[in-house]
Design a protein around this motif. Structure first.
Motif, PDB file in Angstrom:
ATOM      1  N   GLU A 120       0.826  -1.210   0.000  1.00 13.71           N
ATOM      2  CA  GLU A 120       0.000   0.000   0.000  1.00 13.71           C
ATOM      3  C   GLU A 120       0.860   1.261   0.000  1.00 13.71           C
ATOM      4  N   VAL A 143      -6.165  -0.892  -3.759  1.00 14.24           N
ATOM      5  CA  VAL A 143      -6.017  -2.137  -3.005  1.00 14.24           C
ATOM      6  C   VAL A 143      -7.335  -2.900  -2.985  1.00 14.24           C
ATOM      7  N   ARG A 152      -1.720  -5.758   2.071  1.00 15.89           N
ATOM      8  CA  ARG A 152      -1.455  -4.315   1.975  1.00 15.89           C
ATOM      9  C   ARG A 152      -0.181  -3.886   2.704  1.00 15.89           C
TER      10      ARG A 152
END
Length: 271
Positions: A120, A143, A152
């Protein structure tokens, strides 16, 4: 807004000159692109051709990952014109080159990611690079859209192959590219990832230029245009519906087979 890409007399050598180094002769340098001259407009274009026909080379050069040895590529994107050539590449991070790259999303064939950055976090950085107004929000949305929530916080180097393939797709779209360049999506994505890719194709239809190289003739049915390559050059280009109307069942598979059969007959006749 009118969008187009013009390749003008583009040549590109690929491979290494192993003949001089005493290496494997099969890896000697060869022409990846030869006097490639084509104009492409808005829509989904699927690039077809046999192995070593130049499909991946074309995508690498077009995405500015690779530099033409000769010729130039002109892009008209968002009412701005850009040129990619050896001369422009020599300018490195000059504003025109940097601006062009921000408008392109490129998905290479699968490669293992080597970064320790979290998934992420890397998407946030990409959103910042592309000047997205709310980078954190864009990363979170990306995501979720690509089913990456369970990973993530994972470092990119630790992602399983099927997740890394989805990540490469997702990361290429963070900046809403005007030009999306995808190399062999059918080869690397698992079933779910492939369905997400097809959904993205539908979202992008009529929004920019999408250029896909593939051997998947079923995927080619999604194209607005077909570009058939042979020996580094463009053999045929046109609207999919018009090209496939020349075969009885109107499919890309039958049209492609007919084109390959014609090539084989022509080669035999020359002998």
């Amino acid at each position: 807004m009118r969008l187009r890409i013009e390749w003008t007399h583009v040549d590109k050598w690929v491979g290494t000159d192993d003949e001089q180094k005493g290496g494997d002769p099969s890896r000697r340098r060869r022409r990846g692109l030869l006097d490639f001259t084509v104009t492409l407009r808005e829509g989904i274009t699927v690039v077809l051709g046999p192995e070593a026909s130049g499909k991946s080379t074309l995508l690498r050069v077009t995405s500015t990952v690779s530099v033409p040895d000769d010729g130039r590529i002109t892009y008209v994107l968002d009412d701005q014109s850009y040129v990619w050539s050896r001369r422009m590449a020599a300018k490195g991070g000059a504003p025109p080159v940097a601006s062009l790259r921000r408008k392109i999303g490129y998905v290479p064939p699968y490669r293992r990611l080597q970064m320790d950055l979290g998934l992420e976090e890397s998407l946030v950085d990409l959103a910042l690079y592309h000047g997205v107004s709310h980078p954190k929000r864009r990363a979170v949305e990306t995501v979720a859209r690509w089913g990456l929530a369970a990973y993530r916080r994972h470092p990119l180097r630790e992602l399983p192959e099927h997740v890394a393939s989805r990540y490469l797709m997702a990361s290429s779209l963070v900046g809403d590219p005007v030009l999306w360049v995808v190399d062999e999506p059918s080869a690397d994505l698992e079933d779910w990832g492939y369905r997400l890719f097809l959904a993205e194709l539908k979202r992008r239809r009529g929004k920019g230029i999408t250029l896909i190289a593939t051997d998947d003739l079923e995927l080619a049915e999604e194209a607005d245009y077909l570009l058939l390559m042979e020996s580094g050059s463009c053999r045929r280009i046109g609207q999919r519906k018009l090209l496939t109307s020349s075969v009885p069942d109107g499919t890309v598979a039958s049209w492609y087979q007919a084109m390959q059969t014609f090539t084989a007959r022509k080669t035999t006749h020359k002998r």
